[in-house]
Design a protein around this motif. Structure first.
Motif, PDB file in Angstrom:
ATOM      1  N   GLN A  82      -2.784  -6.179 -12.592  1.00 27.33           N
ATOM      2  CA  GLN A  82      -2.726  -7.603 -12.256  1.00 27.33           C
ATOM      3  C   GLN A  82      -2.270  -8.430 -13.464  1.00 27.33           C
ATOM      4  O   GLN A  82      -2.638  -8.141 -14.599  1.00 27.33           O
ATOM      5  CB  GLN A  82      -4.098  -8.094 -11.788  1.00 27.33           C
ATOM      6  CG  GLN A  82      -4.584  -7.464 -10.507  1.00 27.33           C
ATOM      7  CD  GLN A  82      -5.949  -7.988 -10.083  1.00 27.33           C
ATOM      8  OE1 GLN A  82      -6.557  -8.842 -10.749  1.00 27.33           O
ATOM      9  NE2 GLN A  82      -6.448  -7.490  -8.958  1.00 27.33           N
ATOM     10  N   GLU A 115      -3.823 -11.009   0.551  1.00 29.51           N
ATOM     11  CA  GLU A 115      -4.679  -9.821   0.636  1.00 29.51           C
ATOM     12  C   GLU A 115      -4.055  -8.610  -0.063  1.00 29.51           C
ATOM     13  O   GLU A 115      -4.748  -7.661  -0.418  1.00 29.51           O
ATOM     14  CB  GLU A 115      -4.946  -9.475   2.103  1.00 29.51           C
ATOM     15  CG  GLU A 115      -5.762 -10.510   2.864  1.00 29.51           C
ATOM     16  CD  GLU A 115      -7.253 -10.436   2.547  1.00 29.51           C
ATOM     17  OE1 GLU A 115      -7.637  -9.560   1.741  1.00 29.51           O
ATOM     18  OE2 GLU A 115      -8.013 -11.255   3.086  1.00 29.51           O
ATOM     19  N   ARG A 137     -11.860 -12.639  -4.777  1.00 26.60           N
ATOM     20  CA  ARG A 137     -12.796 -11.511  -4.917  1.00 26.60           C
ATOM     21  C   ARG A 137     -12.120 -10.277  -5.516  1.00 26.60           C
ATOM     22  O   ARG A 137     -12.791  -9.403  -6.081  1.00 26.60           O
ATOM     23  CB  ARG A 137     -13.384 -11.153  -3.544  1.00 26.60           C
ATOM     24  CG  ARG A 137     -12.418 -10.481  -2.588  1.00 26.60           C
ATOM     25  CD  ARG A 137     -13.032 -10.224  -1.217  1.00 26.60           C
ATOM     26  NE  ARG A 137     -12.161  -9.419  -0.371  1.00 26.60           N
ATOM     27  CZ  ARG A 137     -11.118  -9.872   0.301  1.00 26.60           C
ATOM     28  NH1 ARG A 137     -10.804 -11.171   0.235  1.00 26.60           N
ATOM     29  NH2 ARG A 137     -10.382  -9.078   1.038  1.00 26.60           N
ATOM     30  N   CYS A 138     -10.783 -10.190  -5.390  1.00 25.64           N
ATOM     31  CA  CYS A 138     -10.054  -9.025  -5.909  1.00 25.64           C
ATOM     32  C   CYS A 138      -9.538  -9.234  -7.329  1.00 25.64           C
ATOM     33  O   CYS A 138      -9.028  -8.296  -7.948  1.00 25.64           O
ATOM     34  CB  CYS A 138      -8.867  -8.712  -4.997  1.00 25.64           C
ATOM     35  SG  CYS A 138      -9.323  -8.375  -3.289  1.00 25.64           S
ATOM     36  N   LYS A 189      -9.452  -9.342 -11.085  1.00 29.81           N
ATOM     37  CA  LYS A 189     -10.244  -8.632 -12.089  1.00 29.81           C
ATOM     38  C   LYS A 189     -10.665  -9.531 -13.240  1.00 29.81           C
ATOM     39  O   LYS A 189     -11.774  -9.421 -13.756  1.00 29.81           O
ATOM     40  CB  LYS A 189      -9.448  -7.428 -12.613  1.00 29.81           C
ATOM     41  CG  LYS A 189      -9.174  -6.384 -11.538  1.00 29.81           C
ATOM     42  CD  LYS A 189      -8.244  -5.288 -12.035  1.00 29.81           C
ATOM     43  CE  LYS A 189      -7.914  -4.282 -10.932  1.00 29.81           C
ATOM     44  NZ  LYS A 189      -6.945  -3.261 -11.367  1.00 29.81           N
ATOM     45  N   TYR A 195      -5.214  -6.626  -3.329  1.00 24.61           N
ATOM     46  CA  TYR A 195      -6.119  -5.470  -3.334  1.00 24.61           C
ATOM     47  C   TYR A 195      -5.402  -4.205  -3.809  1.00 24.61           C
ATOM     48  O   TYR A 195      -6.010  -3.310  -4.399  1.00 24.61           O
ATOM     49  CB  TYR A 195      -6.682  -5.270  -1.924  1.00 24.61           C
ATOM     50  CG  TYR A 195      -7.610  -4.098  -1.779  1.00 24.61           C
ATOM     51  CD1 TYR A 195      -8.950  -4.188  -2.174  1.00 24.61           C
ATOM     52  CD2 TYR A 195      -7.161  -2.890  -1.244  1.00 24.61           C
ATOM     53  CE1 TYR A 195      -9.806  -3.102  -2.051  1.00 24.61           C
ATOM     54  CE2 TYR A 195      -8.009  -1.798  -1.116  1.00 24.61           C
ATOM     55  CZ  TYR A 195      -9.332  -1.915  -1.520  1.00 24.61           C
ATOM     56  OH  TYR A 195     -10.172  -0.845  -1.403  1.00 24.61           O
ATOM     57  N   TYR A 196      -4.095  -4.130  -3.551  1.00 23.73           N
ATOM     58  CA  TYR A 196      -3.329  -2.928  -3.887  1.00 23.73           C
ATOM     59  C   TYR A 196      -2.576  -3.046  -5.216  1.00 23.73           C
ATOM     60  O   TYR A 196      -1.851  -2.134  -5.601  1.00 23.73           O
ATOM     61  CB  TYR A 196      -2.332  -2.618  -2.774  1.00 23.73           C
ATOM     62  CG  TYR A 196      -2.989  -2.428  -1.428  1.00 23.73           C
ATOM     63  CD1 TYR A 196      -3.803  -1.324  -1.179  1.00 23.73           C
ATOM     64  CD2 TYR A 196      -2.813  -3.362  -0.411  1.00 23.73           C
ATOM     65  CE1 TYR A 196      -4.420  -1.153   0.049  1.00 23.73           C
ATOM     66  CE2 TYR A 196      -3.418  -3.190   0.832  1.00 23.73           C
ATOM     67  CZ  TYR A 196      -4.225  -2.094   1.053  1.00 23.73           C
ATOM     68  OH  TYR A 196      -4.837  -1.925   2.265  1.00 23.73           O
ATOM     69  N   LYS A 245       0.818  -1.202   0.000  1.00 25.17           N
ATOM     70  CA  LYS A 245       0.000   0.000   0.000  1.00 25.17           C
ATOM     71  C   LYS A 245       0.863   1.267   0.000  1.00 25.17           C
ATOM     72  O   LYS A 245       0.435   2.327  -0.492  1.00 25.17           O
ATOM     73  CB  LYS A 245      -0.903  -0.021   1.241  1.00 25.17           C
ATOM     74  CG  LYS A 245      -1.804   1.177   1.395  1.00 25.17           C
ATOM     75  CD  LYS A 245      -2.645   1.039   2.663  1.00 25.17           C
ATOM     76  CE  LYS A 245      -3.568   2.238   2.837  1.00 25.17           C
ATOM     77  NZ  LYS A 245      -4.379   2.125   4.078  1.00 25.17           N
ATOM     78  N   VAL A 283      -9.108 -14.278  -1.733  1.00 25.57           N
ATOM     79  CA  VAL A 283      -8.778 -13.028  -2.420  1.00 25.57           C
ATOM     80  C   VAL A 283      -9.158 -13.101  -3.897  1.00 25.57           C
ATOM     81  O   VAL A 283      -8.954 -12.149  -4.646  1.00 25.57           O
ATOM     82  CB  VAL A 283      -7.285 -12.640  -2.276  1.00 25.57           C
ATOM     83  CG1 VAL A 283      -6.927 -12.442  -0.827  1.00 25.57           C
ATOM     84  CG2 VAL A 283      -6.362 -13.643  -2.932  1.00 25.57           C
TER      85      VAL A 283
END
Length: 400
Positions: A102, A94, A119-120, A122, A97-98, A69, A117
């Motif tokens: 990708q 996790e 869910r993140c 794309k 997310y940052y 991050k 993850v």
């Protein structure tokens, strides 16, 4: 105030923020021990090379992937960014997310570390989905084309709808386990209990509300029978027999056999359920008293006297006193055999015997001498046997 130097940073890395003067060595030692202090590096005050910046970022994410991050992106090359992102998700999935750009490789690393993850991610690919499910089957909730993977991984998924929450069922070691909201990996029985008890309960009187019917329909696939939600109701009643009160089974379009099955399951669970059984049968009554002899008090003798044979009535009473001798008080037509079985277990229940015989009294005091207090006709032999069993029975003998 203590001076923040290299030696102190090695001991307390989070003190980097308060160092009056930061150096590359101090920053490197700090992020090596606590990656998130990358946010406290005052880049503008340091005259660092691009290689040093890259090294600090790499060291930080290897210690804590979420330090991604705070990366100084504008000083890094494309290859360095990919390397840092790969290392960060390898340490903590996790961190995906940052990751702005990708790649399949980075996503694979991330879901192998933490399947959820997904869910993140794309752009989902079959390989990424498979790896995510291998790491965590609950990642099924984030897969767009779920059906393709459900059978492959022994997973069943219920989407949240009509007030019903999302449910994920996973087969582990031959057993289906359910996850709903904060409850994870609960058994089918525990899930049934939840359906029954949460949000006002499972109210048979007012009918099955929409979201509970959704759960029941979903559960049907886990029974080795043709989908029939009344089979599931049987399991609910098995846990909550007393809830037969007010159940209008005749309105549920059930066969006589299905209704009988419901009643039997209910009385096996709770003796109180017998009082709510509208059509009592010898089989139902027997199951109830075998579960708890005191259920005998709920047998509707007035209705059943003409329906049950003498032998059936006696069998029910015998089973009741075998299970609990105190059931004797509810036996309408006491026989010597029934009374003897009861007093052999507990002599004190002779107080419920309406017609005491010499044999019944002797049996009672041999089991418990103090039962003499309930014996109506205390013969010499009975008193002697009572005293043999308990000397304090003398208190109940007039001519000592």
């Amino acid at each position: 105030m203590k001076i923040i130097n290299l030696e102190r940073i090695i001991r307390f890395p989070w003190g980097l923020e308060f160092a009056e003067i930061q150096t590359y060595e101090m920053c490197a030692e700090a992020v090596k021990r606590y990656g998130l202090v990358l946010k406290d590096i005052r880049w503008g005050e340091l005259n660092l090379t691009k290689e040093q910046i890259y090294n600090l970022c790499l060291i930080a994410v290897r210690q804590n992937g979420l330090a991604l991050k705070y990366i100084k992106w504008d000083e890094l090359s494309r290859e360095q960014i990919e390397k840092i992102c790969t290392e960060s998700v390898k340490q903590d999935g996790e961190a995906l997310y940052y990751v702005e750009n990708q790649t399949p490789g980075i996503c694979l690393r991330a879901v192998r570390n933490k399947g959820h993850v997904l869910r993140c991610v794309k752009e989902q690919t079959e390989e990424i989905c498979l790896e995510a499910l291998k790491q965590n089957k609950h990642a099924i909730r984030y897969i767009k084309n779920k059906e393709k993977y459900e059978k492959m991984f022994d997973i069943r998924y219920l989407e949240a709808q009509n007030g019903a929450k999302e449910v994920i069922a996973i087969k582990e070691n031959g057993q289906w386990l359910f996850s709903v909201e904060c409850q994870e990996s609960i058994t089918k029985e525990e899930f049934l209990y939840r359906i029954h008890n949460t949000c006002g309960g499972f109210d048979f009187k007012n009918g099955i509300n929409i979201h509970r019917r959704v759960y029941i329909d979903f559960l049907g696939q886990f029974y080795n029978v043709e989908l029939n939600y009344f089979k599931i109701i049987l399991d609910i009643l098995k846990q909550h027999g007393e809830d037969l009160d007010g159940v209008e089974l005749n309105k549920l379009n059930l066969t006589k056999e299905e209704i009988n099955d419901i009643y039997i399951k209910a009385v096996k669970k709770d003796r109180i359920a017998l009082q709510f059984v509208k059509e009592q049968t010898p089989e139902i009554c027997l199951e109830a008293v075998r579960q708890d002899g005191l259920a005998l008090q709920y047998v509707n003798w007035r209705k059943l006297k003409s329906k049950f044979s003498k032998e059936q009535i006696e069998e029910i009473c015998l089973e009741a006193v075998r299970q609990n001798s105190y059931a004797l008080q509810y036996v309408k037509n006491q026989t010597e055999e029934i009374c003897l079985i009861a007093v052999k277990q507990d002599g004190n229940v002779i107080k419920f015997v309406r017609e005491q015989t010499e044999e019944i009294c002797l049996t009672a005091v041999k089991q418990n001498g103090l039962a003499l207090q309930y014996v109506k006709k205390r013969t010499e032999e009975i008193c002697i046997e009572a005293l043999k069993q308990n000397k304090y029975a003398i208190n109940f003998i007039k001519n000592r």
